[in-house]
Write a protein that holds these residues in place. Structure first.
Motif, PDB file in Angstrom:
ATOM      1  N   GLY A 131       0.799  -1.201   0.000  1.00 26.84           N
ATOM      2  CA  GLY A 131       0.000   0.000   0.000  1.00 26.84           C
ATOM      3  C   GLY A 131       0.839   1.261   0.000  1.00 26.84           C
ATOM      4  O   GLY A 131       2.066   1.248   0.110  1.00 26.84           O
TER       5      GLY A 131
ATOM      6  N   ASP B 194      -6.979   5.954   3.220  1.00 24.25           N
ATOM      7  CA  ASP B 194      -8.020   5.673   2.228  1.00 24.25           C
ATOM      8  C   ASP B 194      -7.832   4.247   1.740  1.00 24.25           C
ATOM      9  O   ASP B 194      -6.738   3.885   1.282  1.00 24.25           O
ATOM     10  CB  ASP B 194      -7.901   6.631   1.032  1.00 24.25           C
ATOM     11  CG  ASP B 194      -7.896   8.099   1.439  1.00 24.25           C
ATOM     12  OD1 ASP B 194      -8.590   8.427   2.422  1.00 24.25           O
ATOM     13  OD2 ASP B 194      -7.196   8.890   0.785  1.00 24.25           O
ATOM     14  N   TRP B 195      -8.883   3.434   1.798  1.00 25.10           N
ATOM     15  CA  TRP B 195      -8.776   2.012   1.473  1.00 25.10           C
ATOM     16  C   TRP B 195      -9.644   1.656   0.268  1.00 25.10           C
ATOM     17  O   TRP B 195     -10.724   2.197   0.087  1.00 25.10           O
ATOM     18  CB  TRP B 195      -9.230   1.159   2.659  1.00 25.10           C
ATOM     19  CG  TRP B 195      -8.381   1.297   3.876  1.00 25.10           C
ATOM     20  CD1 TRP B 195      -8.552   2.189   4.895  1.00 25.10           C
ATOM     21  CD2 TRP B 195      -7.229   0.526   4.207  1.00 25.10           C
ATOM     22  NE1 TRP B 195      -7.583   2.024   5.843  1.00 25.10           N
ATOM     23  CE2 TRP B 195      -6.754   1.005   5.453  1.00 25.10           C
ATOM     24  CE3 TRP B 195      -6.551  -0.527   3.583  1.00 25.10           C
ATOM     25  CZ2 TRP B 195      -5.634   0.472   6.078  1.00 25.10           C
ATOM     26  CZ3 TRP B 195      -5.443  -1.058   4.219  1.00 25.10           C
ATOM     27  CH2 TRP B 195      -4.992  -0.564   5.443  1.00 25.10           C
TER      28      TRP B 195
ATOM     29  N   ASP C 167     -10.531  -2.135  -2.310  1.00 26.75           N
ATOM     30  CA  ASP C 167     -10.299  -3.561  -2.523  1.00 26.75           C
ATOM     31  C   ASP C 167      -9.647  -3.742  -3.886  1.00 26.75           C
ATOM     32  O   ASP C 167     -10.180  -3.290  -4.902  1.00 26.75           O
ATOM     33  CB  ASP C 167     -11.622  -4.340  -2.459  1.00 26.75           C
ATOM     34  CG  ASP C 167     -12.214  -4.347  -1.053  1.00 26.75           C
ATOM     35  OD1 ASP C 167     -11.428  -4.445  -0.098  1.00 26.75           O
ATOM     36  OD2 ASP C 167     -13.443  -4.224  -0.925  1.00 26.75           O
TER      37      ASP C 167
ATOM     38  N   ARG D  95      -7.315  -5.784   0.636  1.00 29.73           N
ATOM     39  CA  ARG D  95      -7.636  -4.424   1.025  1.00 29.73           C
ATOM     40  C   ARG D  95      -6.341  -3.637   1.070  1.00 29.73           C
ATOM     41  O   ARG D  95      -5.396  -4.018   1.771  1.00 29.73           O
ATOM     42  CB  ARG D  95      -8.322  -4.425   2.395  1.00 29.73           C
ATOM     43  CG  ARG D  95      -8.892  -3.097   2.839  1.00 29.73           C
ATOM     44  CD  ARG D  95      -9.798  -3.312   4.047  1.00 29.73           C
ATOM     45  NE  ARG D  95     -10.354  -2.067   4.544  1.00 29.73           N
ATOM     46  CZ  ARG D  95      -9.896  -1.411   5.615  1.00 29.73           C
ATOM     47  NH1 ARG D  95      -8.874  -1.924   6.296  1.00 29.73           N
ATOM     48  NH2 ARG D  95     -10.453  -0.284   6.014  1.00 29.73           N
ATOM     49  N   VAL D  96      -6.245  -2.562   0.296  1.00 32.96           N
ATOM     50  CA  VAL D  96      -4.994  -1.830   0.181  1.00 32.96           C
ATOM     51  C   VAL D  96      -5.248  -0.345   0.380  1.00 32.96           C
ATOM     52  O   VAL D  96      -6.261   0.198  -0.068  1.00 32.96           O
ATOM     53  CB  VAL D  96      -4.332  -2.096  -1.188  1.00 32.96           C
ATOM     54  CG1 VAL D  96      -5.236  -1.661  -2.337  1.00 32.96           C
ATOM     55  CG2 VAL D  96      -2.984  -1.410  -1.293  1.00 32.96           C
ATOM     56  N   ASP D  97      -4.321   0.321   1.081  1.00 34.40           N
ATOM     57  CA  ASP D  97      -4.446   1.765   1.275  1.00 34.40           C
ATOM     58  C   ASP D  97      -3.872   2.500   0.069  1.00 34.40           C
ATOM     59  O   ASP D  97      -2.777   2.202  -0.398  1.00 34.40           O
ATOM     60  CB  ASP D  97      -3.755   2.208   2.566  1.00 34.40           C
ATOM     61  CG  ASP D  97      -2.270   1.891   2.592  1.00 34.40           C
ATOM     62  OD1 ASP D  97      -1.471   2.808   2.361  1.00 34.40           O
ATOM     63  OD2 ASP D  97      -1.919   0.727   2.841  1.00 34.40           O
TER      64      ASP D  97
ATOM     65  N   ARG E 212      -0.778   3.031  10.994  1.00 33.17           N
ATOM     66  CA  ARG E 212      -1.719   1.936  10.707  1.00 33.17           C
ATOM     67  C   ARG E 212      -2.639   1.687  11.907  1.00 33.17           C
ATOM     68  O   ARG E 212      -3.852   1.526  11.762  1.00 33.17           O
ATOM     69  CB  ARG E 212      -0.950   0.659  10.370  1.00 33.17           C
ATOM     70  CG  ARG E 212      -0.379   0.599   8.961  1.00 33.17           C
ATOM     71  CD  ARG E 212      -1.400  -0.030   8.015  1.00 33.17           C
ATOM     72  NE  ARG E 212      -0.920  -0.012   6.655  1.00 33.17           N
ATOM     73  CZ  ARG E 212      -0.609  -1.101   5.959  1.00 33.17           C
ATOM     74  NH1 ARG E 212      -0.699  -2.286   6.509  1.00 33.17           N
ATOM     75  NH2 ARG E 212      -0.217  -1.004   4.719  1.00 33.17           N
TER      76      ARG E 212
ATOM     77  N   ASP F 292      -5.196   4.568  12.414  1.00 33.89           N
ATOM     78  CA  ASP F 292      -6.323   4.477  11.482  1.00 33.89           C
ATOM     79  C   ASP F 292      -7.283   3.362  11.889  1.00 33.89           C
ATOM     80  O   ASP F 292      -8.506   3.548  11.866  1.00 33.89           O
ATOM     81  CB  ASP F 292      -5.794   4.228  10.070  1.00 33.89           C
ATOM     82  CG  ASP F 292      -6.904   3.996   9.058  1.00 33.89           C
ATOM     83  OD1 ASP F 292      -7.603   4.958   8.703  1.00 33.89           O
ATOM     84  OD2 ASP F 292      -7.085   2.823   8.663  1.00 33.89           O
TER      85      ASP F 292
END
Length: 346
Positions: free
Chosen positions: A165, A193-194, A196, A201-203, A332, A335
């Protein structure tokens, strides 16, 4: 000294090889890449430098230092193997997915009696070198607050893997810059901000509030999905402010096919920014345009050589790299838990 480059994707081709070639202190003994296309690119960029198929092969060819710039998921294993083989290591960022793993690598380097450093090359970006000169001059007084923005219109370059990410990628750079400018971080407030992507799931963007041990505060943000390319640095001090919106000069030029060696051979300056994008210092005496100081990522490799050959300071100390990873871990967690998170201070 003899050096091997492990990995020849965009990082190896555009952000390592040109600067290794520009540092005459180094002899490049080989590049690890198996892709026929990348082997062809290597032949064009570095005639006579052999493509090799493994880390061990480049060490067997005499490399005293290896630069690991393979995908993040492969880096830790390769760093450990290189240290086991008894060579010094430059790890691309992020050099570890979390602080626990980063400390494991640091311990391995200590046990091997070898240098491990991290390629935080953006300390030598044109805009950041210029900002550092303004801070050093004292004209801003005591820094109180800063904003760092690094947006890239590059959705295709996001790493979608678990633990990857944007925070681990560009975040490692811009957080390192904030730390270099304002000192270690004590506490983090973060929003990521995430999306798929590829079943993970990646920021893809972040906004961090960094509370520095000095009492200063910095706002650090980045995105690759905003369809905008923007760089900005604003620092407020007790005597005034400094603001710049320079380009990503060296990356832009490298991706356009320019190289430090050939630019200098033509009598031009590498890393030079156009005067209409120079930063402005605002104080009680009024506004003054500050000429940009050309940045040069070659400085990382020059300083690395001095550190190994002459016992000089490393370009990036390992404790600094560990602190950056600790800040990213705290971001991380902040958040995920929607709260401020303390950072262990080095």
């Amino acid at each position: 000294m003899r050096l091997g480059l492990v990995g020849f994707g965009s990082g190896g081709q555009f952000f390592h090889l040109p600067y290794i070639q520009a540092a005459p202190e180094w002899k490049l003994v080989g590049v690890v890449t198996r892709s026929p296309e990348r082997c062809s690119s290597l032949a064009g960029e570095a005639p006579g430098v052999p493509a090799m198929d493994s880390l061990d092969a480049v060490i067997d060819a005499g490399a005293e230092v290896v630069v690991i710039t393979t995908p993040p998921s492969t880096r830790c294993e390769l760093v450990l193997r290189a240290l086991e083989r008894g060579v010094h290591v430059v790890a691309d960022k992020p050099f570890a997915p979390d602080l626990e793993t980063a400390q494991e690598l640091a311990d391995a380097a200590d046990a091997a009696g070898k240098v491990l450093t991290v390629f935080h090359n953006r300390r030598w970006d044109t805009d950041f070198v210029t900002l550092q000169s303004v801070l050093t001059s004292g004209e801003l007084g005591t820094p109180a607050r800063a904003t760092f923005i690094l947006d890239q219109d590059e959705p295709g370059s996001l790493e979608p893997g678990v633990g990857d990410g944007l925070l681990r990628d560009l975040g490692a750079h811009v957080v390192d810059q904030a730390i270099q400018a304002l000192g270690p971080v004590a506490r983090v407030d973060a929003h990521l901000d995430w999306v798929d992507a590829d079943h993970a799931r990646v920021d893809v963007g972040f906004a961090l509030g960094l509370h520095h041990v000095s009492g200063a505060y910095s706002s650090v943000s980045s995105s690759k999905l905003g369809y905008r390319a923007e760089r900005g640095m604003i620092v407020y001090g007790s005597r005034g402010s400094y603001a710049s919106r320079m380009r990503d000069v060296q990356a832009d030029d490298a991706l356009a096919g320019l190289r430090p060696v050939t630019v200098r051979a033509a009598g031009d300056t590498w890393g030079a920014e156009d005067p209409d994008r120079w930063g402005v210092l605002s104080t009680a005496d009024g506004e003054r345009v500050i000429p940009a100081i050309p940045g040069d990522h070659t400085e990382f490799y020059r300083r690395l050589h001095r550190a190994l050959a002459e016992d000089g300071p490393l370009p990036v100390r390992l404790d600094e790299a560990l602190h950056t990873v600790a800040v990213l871990d705290a971001a991380r967690r902040s958040d995920a838990e929607r709260r401020s998170v303390e950072v262990g201070v080095r």
